[in-house]
Design a protein around this motif. Structure first.
Motif, PDB file in Angstrom:
ATOM      1  N   SER A  32      -6.190  -1.428  -4.592  1.00  0.00           N
ATOM      2  CA  SER A  32      -5.779  -2.241  -3.441  1.00  0.00           C
ATOM      3  C   SER A  32      -7.003  -2.919  -2.848  1.00  0.00           C
ATOM      4  O   SER A  32      -7.972  -2.252  -2.472  1.00  0.00           O
ATOM      5  CB  SER A  32      -5.119  -1.336  -2.396  1.00  0.00           C
ATOM      6  OG  SER A  32      -5.290  -1.873  -1.096  1.00  0.00           O
ATOM      7  N   SER A  65       0.830  -1.211   0.000  1.00  0.00           N
ATOM      8  CA  SER A  65       0.000   0.000   0.000  1.00  0.00           C
ATOM      9  C   SER A  65       0.861   1.256   0.000  1.00  0.00           C
ATOM     10  O   SER A  65       0.554   2.227  -0.696  1.00  0.00           O
ATOM     11  CB  SER A  65      -0.908   0.046   1.225  1.00  0.00           C
ATOM     12  OG  SER A  65      -1.500  -1.199   1.417  1.00  0.00           O
ATOM     13  N   ASP A 115      -3.127  -4.561  -6.115  1.00  0.00           N
ATOM     14  CA  ASP A 115      -2.339  -4.774  -4.891  1.00  0.00           C
ATOM     15  C   ASP A 115      -3.120  -5.638  -3.905  1.00  0.00           C
ATOM     16  O   ASP A 115      -4.229  -5.310  -3.520  1.00  0.00           O
ATOM     17  CB  ASP A 115      -2.012  -3.359  -4.380  1.00  0.00           C
ATOM     18  CG  ASP A 115      -1.876  -3.192  -2.880  1.00  0.00           C
ATOM     19  OD1 ASP A 115      -1.988  -4.157  -2.123  1.00  0.00           O
ATOM     20  OD2 ASP A 115      -1.640  -2.038  -2.474  1.00  0.00           O
TER      21      ASP A 115
END
Ligand code: B4P
Length: 208
Positions: free
Chosen positions: A36, A23, A90
């Motif tokens: 993410s 992150s 992510d």
């Protein structure tokens, strides 16, 4: 596959254990869209935008994964996948079923980037981060889950894709520069007509 999807999204998976800096890195300037799954879940929980939001919050607090199908459903609704820009995904996939569902929906990713960090360093970083899911006993559970369950699946996913390892045990600036270099290389190879993209193995290197 979406009914009216015109193209497959161009995605790079960003993998790595808890606290490996996924992150943090993706918050720095990148030439791509950052998605993410951890942030997506925290947003769903804080804004209570899903019927299972409190269940997700409990799972995250306890260091468990959100069920695969819910995770995939959330991802499919994300607008980023309608874009033709490079997407850095992510924290996903974290399991083989997530990878299979993803492939059925969006095809193979362009590449996988794996941030590598020793367990002791992951622990130190998470303890000092102090997020709601960073209690010492939760951290131990997440690290056990990562090394016993997620990492073996990640290795199998990497073996099926073009993959790169980045040493995450360096300053954020060094890791960020390395990530940018890899993304530029992947973008170059993916758009070049002269370089064939091999679908398995790890033999591309931005330093080659
Ligand atoms: P994530 O949000 O993905 O969080 P993470 O794995 O804990 O850490 P990350 O790698 O992002 O660490 P950070 O940059 O903050 O997941 C949270 C939870 O969501 C999961 O546990 C799970 O429950 C759920 N979830 C997410 N995706 C899911 C999926 N696909 N399926 C099911 N469930 C899912 O860095 C950590 C700390 O290190 C920070 O304090 C930072 O300042 C520091 N740091 C970072 N890089 C550094 C560096 N280079 N040097 C020094 N310090 C550094």
């Amino acid at each position: 596959m979406r009914l009216f999807q015109r193209f497959l999204p161009r995605v790079v998976f960003l993998m790595g254990g808890p606290g490996s800096g996924k992150s943090v890195l993706a918050r720095k300037s990148l030439q791509c869209i950052h998605v993410s799954t951890g942030s997506l879940l925290r947003q769903v929980v804080s804004q209570n935008t899903h019927p299972q939001a409190s269940y997700f919050a409990k799972l995250m607090r306890d260091g468990d994964l959100v069920p695969d199908q819910h995770m995939m459903d959330l991802l499919k609704q994300h607008k980023a996948f309608e874009s033709d820009k490079l997407i850095l995904l992510d924290g996903f996939p974290r399991t083989l079923p997530q990878f299979d569902m993803y492939r059925q929906c969006f095809g193979k990713p362009l590449a996988v980037i794996d941030l590598q960090l020793p367990r002791s360093e992951m622990y130190k970083r998470l303890v000092s981060r102090g997020r709601a899911d960073d209690l010492p006993e939760t951290i131990e559970r997440r690290l056990n889950k990562y090394f016993n369950e997620i990492l073996p699946d990640a290795e199998r996913i990497k073996a099926e894709c073009i993959s790169f390892d980045i040493n995450a045990n360096a300053s954020p600036e060094v890791v960020h520069a390395n990530l940018l270099q890899h993304l530029a290389f992947i973008e170059d190879v993916a758009t070049s007509k002269s370089l064939p993209l091999k679908q398995t193995g790890n033999y591309f290197s931005p330093h080659a």
